[in-house]
Motif scaffolding. Structure first.
Motif, PDB file in Angstrom:
ATOM      1  N   GLN A 257     -31.004  -7.223  11.404  1.00  0.00           N
ATOM      2  CA  GLN A 257     -32.580  -6.923  11.486  1.00  0.00           C
ATOM      3  C   GLN A 257     -32.572  -5.326  11.791  1.00  0.00           C
ATOM      4  O   GLN A 257     -33.362  -4.607  11.634  1.00  0.00           O
ATOM      5  CB  GLN A 257     -33.501  -7.780  12.020  1.00  0.00           C
ATOM      6  N   ALA A 258     -31.271  -4.680  12.657  1.00  0.00           N
ATOM      7  CA  ALA A 258     -31.564  -3.400  13.121  1.00  0.00           C
ATOM      8  C   ALA A 258     -30.049  -3.114  12.807  1.00  0.00           C
ATOM      9  O   ALA A 258     -28.810  -3.411  13.320  1.00  0.00           O
ATOM     10  CB  ALA A 258     -31.495  -3.729  14.764  1.00  0.00           C
ATOM     11  N   PRO A 259     -29.940  -2.077  11.585  1.00  0.00           N
ATOM     12  CA  PRO A 259     -28.724  -1.757  10.996  1.00  0.00           C
ATOM     13  C   PRO A 259     -28.014  -0.906  12.131  1.00  0.00           C
ATOM     14  O   PRO A 259     -28.473  -0.106  13.001  1.00  0.00           O
ATOM     15  CB  PRO A 259     -29.057  -0.706   9.952  1.00  0.00           C
ATOM     16  N   GLY A 260     -26.771  -1.351  12.180  1.00  0.00           N
ATOM     17  CA  GLY A 260     -25.735  -0.556  13.481  1.00  0.00           C
ATOM     18  C   GLY A 260     -25.708  -1.447  14.641  1.00  0.00           C
ATOM     19  O   GLY A 260     -24.979  -1.040  15.656  1.00  0.00           O
ATOM     20  N   ALA A 261     -26.557  -2.364  14.999  1.00  0.00           N
ATOM     21  CA  ALA A 261     -26.460  -3.193  16.097  1.00  0.00           C
ATOM     22  C   ALA A 261     -25.242  -3.874  16.390  1.00  0.00           C
ATOM     23  O   ALA A 261     -24.708  -4.531  15.377  1.00  0.00           O
ATOM     24  CB  ALA A 261     -27.782  -4.227  16.105  1.00  0.00           C
ATOM     25  N   THR A 262     -24.810  -3.920  17.466  1.00  0.00           N
ATOM     26  CA  THR A 262     -23.654  -4.609  17.793  1.00  0.00           C
ATOM     27  C   THR A 262     -23.923  -5.776  18.653  1.00  0.00           C
ATOM     28  O   THR A 262     -23.002  -6.790  18.829  1.00  0.00           O
ATOM     29  CB  THR A 262     -22.579  -3.641  18.626  1.00  0.00           C
ATOM     30  N   GLU A 263     -24.870  -5.943  19.415  1.00  0.00           N
ATOM     31  CA  GLU A 263     -25.197  -7.213  20.163  1.00  0.00           C
ATOM     32  C   GLU A 263     -26.805  -7.072  20.620  1.00  0.00           C
ATOM     33  O   GLU A 263     -27.333  -6.040  20.467  1.00  0.00           O
ATOM     34  CB  GLU A 263     -24.283  -7.380  21.553  1.00  0.00           C
ATOM     35  N   LEU A 264     -27.051  -8.459  21.129  1.00  0.00           N
ATOM     36  CA  LEU A 264     -28.525  -8.195  21.682  1.00  0.00           C
ATOM     37  C   LEU A 264     -28.625  -8.654  23.232  1.00  0.00           C
ATOM     38  O   LEU A 264     -27.723  -8.998  23.787  1.00  0.00           O
ATOM     39  CB  LEU A 264     -29.092  -9.588  21.194  1.00  0.00           C
ATOM     40  N   ILE A 265     -29.653  -7.682  23.797  1.00  0.00           N
ATOM     41  CA  ILE A 265     -29.979  -8.268  25.066  1.00  0.00           C
ATOM     42  C   ILE A 265     -31.104  -8.944  25.502  1.00  0.00           C
ATOM     43  O   ILE A 265     -32.213  -8.658  24.293  1.00  0.00           O
ATOM     44  CB  ILE A 265     -29.791  -6.894  25.948  1.00  0.00           C
ATOM     45  N   ASN A 266     -31.594  -9.321  26.371  1.00  0.00           N
ATOM     46  CA  ASN A 266     -32.944 -10.068  26.734  1.00  0.00           C
ATOM     47  C   ASN A 266     -33.229 -11.001  25.751  1.00  0.00           C
ATOM     48  O   ASN A 266     -34.262 -11.140  24.947  1.00  0.00           O
ATOM     49  CB  ASN A 266     -34.200  -9.103  26.843  1.00  0.00           C
TER      50      ASN A 266
ATOM     51  N   ILE B  87     -33.930 -16.893  17.390  1.00  0.00           N
ATOM     52  CA  ILE B  87     -33.437 -16.202  18.495  1.00  0.00           C
ATOM     53  C   ILE B  87     -34.104 -14.724  18.331  1.00  0.00           C
ATOM     54  O   ILE B  87     -34.139 -14.098  17.348  1.00  0.00           O
ATOM     55  CB  ILE B  87     -31.871 -15.833  18.204  1.00  0.00           C
ATOM     56  N   THR B  88     -34.512 -14.276  19.605  1.00  0.00           N
ATOM     57  CA  THR B  88     -34.989 -12.987  19.627  1.00  0.00           C
ATOM     58  C   THR B  88     -34.429 -12.016  20.752  1.00  0.00           C
ATOM     59  O   THR B  88     -33.893 -12.685  21.591  1.00  0.00           O
ATOM     60  CB  THR B  88     -36.777 -12.889  19.987  1.00  0.00           C
ATOM     61  N   GLY B  89     -34.299 -10.811  20.629  1.00  0.00           N
ATOM     62  CA  GLY B  89     -33.661 -10.214  21.632  1.00  0.00           C
ATOM     63  C   GLY B  89     -34.061  -8.606  21.321  1.00  0.00           C
ATOM     64  O   GLY B  89     -34.640  -8.264  20.164  1.00  0.00           O
ATOM     65  N   GLU B  90     -33.405  -7.767  22.102  1.00  0.00           N
ATOM     66  CA  GLU B  90     -33.607  -6.382  22.061  1.00  0.00           C
ATOM     67  C   GLU B  90     -31.964  -5.967  21.313  1.00  0.00           C
ATOM     68  O   GLU B  90     -31.147  -6.205  21.999  1.00  0.00           O
ATOM     69  CB  GLU B  90     -33.792  -5.725  23.201  1.00  0.00           C
TER      70      GLU B  90
ATOM     71  N   GLU C 151     -27.670   2.300  23.202  1.00  0.00           N
ATOM     72  CA  GLU C 151     -28.797   2.790  22.859  1.00  0.00           C
ATOM     73  C   GLU C 151     -29.563   1.356  22.343  1.00  0.00           C
ATOM     74  O   GLU C 151     -29.071   0.633  21.680  1.00  0.00           O
ATOM     75  CB  GLU C 151     -28.512   3.396  21.626  1.00  0.00           C
ATOM     76  N   THR C 152     -30.881   1.378  22.554  1.00  0.00           N
ATOM     77  CA  THR C 152     -31.745   0.267  22.041  1.00  0.00           C
ATOM     78  C   THR C 152     -32.319   0.451  20.650  1.00  0.00           C
ATOM     79  O   THR C 152     -32.776   1.730  20.468  1.00  0.00           O
ATOM     80  CB  THR C 152     -32.844  -0.169  23.207  1.00  0.00           C
ATOM     81  N   LEU C 153     -32.285  -0.459  19.885  1.00  0.00           N
ATOM     82  CA  LEU C 153     -32.552  -0.160  18.616  1.00  0.00           C
ATOM     83  C   LEU C 153     -33.974  -0.833  18.116  1.00  0.00           C
ATOM     84  O   LEU C 153     -34.390  -0.870  17.182  1.00  0.00           O
ATOM     85  CB  LEU C 153     -31.436  -0.673  17.586  1.00  0.00           C
ATOM     86  N   GLY C 154     -34.457  -1.623  19.052  1.00  0.00           N
ATOM     87  CA  GLY C 154     -35.645  -2.116  19.003  1.00  0.00           C
ATOM     88  C   GLY C 154     -35.711  -3.816  18.980  1.00  0.00           C
ATOM     89  O   GLY C 154     -34.491  -4.423  18.941  1.00  0.00           O
ATOM     90  N   PRO C 155     -36.849  -4.506  18.969  1.00  0.00           N
ATOM     91  CA  PRO C 155     -36.936  -5.728  18.977  1.00  0.00           C
ATOM     92  C   PRO C 155     -36.425  -6.409  17.668  1.00  0.00           C
ATOM     93  O   PRO C 155     -36.640  -5.977  16.785  1.00  0.00           O
ATOM     94  CB  PRO C 155     -38.308  -6.175  19.492  1.00  0.00           C
TER      95      PRO C 155
END
Length: 116
Positions: free
Chosen positions: A77-86, A106-109, A36-40
């Motif tokens: 920055q995104a609660p529950g995020a486990t990793e970044l893509i892009n 570092i920026t990503g989704e 599930e994507t959580l945003g940039p």
């Protein structure tokens, strides 16, 4: 006398050339099959090289861990995020009185894996 100089110079040269090192950091792994994507998100972290004159900055201060800290900051920055893509990576630097500062961005989704 010449051999004594060599015995002193060679270890000193080796110590200077291999004194500081760090390992590679993998910024993006293969994402899970379902997520599930959580945003940039964006994360930043800084470190410095300092002490002595301009050409002789040699003491790392938070320098080697700045990529990991920026990545972790982005995940937070995104609660529950486990990793970044892009993922994108940028670095800037600046001079301060007795050293240089290096800032990593570092920026990503942000994503969270979903179990099926």
């Amino acid at each position: 006398m010449k051999s004594i100089r060599i015995l002193i110079a060679v270890p000193l040269l080796v110590a200077l050339l291999t004194g500081c090192s760090t390992s590679f950091t993998n910024l993006q792994t293969t994402p899970p099959e379902h997520y599930e994507t959580l945003g940039p998100v964006t994360g930043k972290a800084s470190g410095s090289l300092g002490i002595l004159g301009t050409a002789y900055y040699f003491i790392p201060m938070g320098l080697n861990s700045r990529i990991e800290r920026a990545y972790q900051n982005a995940l937070e920055q995104a609660p529950g995020a486990t990793e970044l893509i892009n993922v994108t990576y940028s670095e800037s630097w600046f001079w301060w009185i007795i050293g240089t500062g290096r800032t990593v961005t570092i920026t990503g989704e942000a994503i969270r894996g979903i179990e099926q």
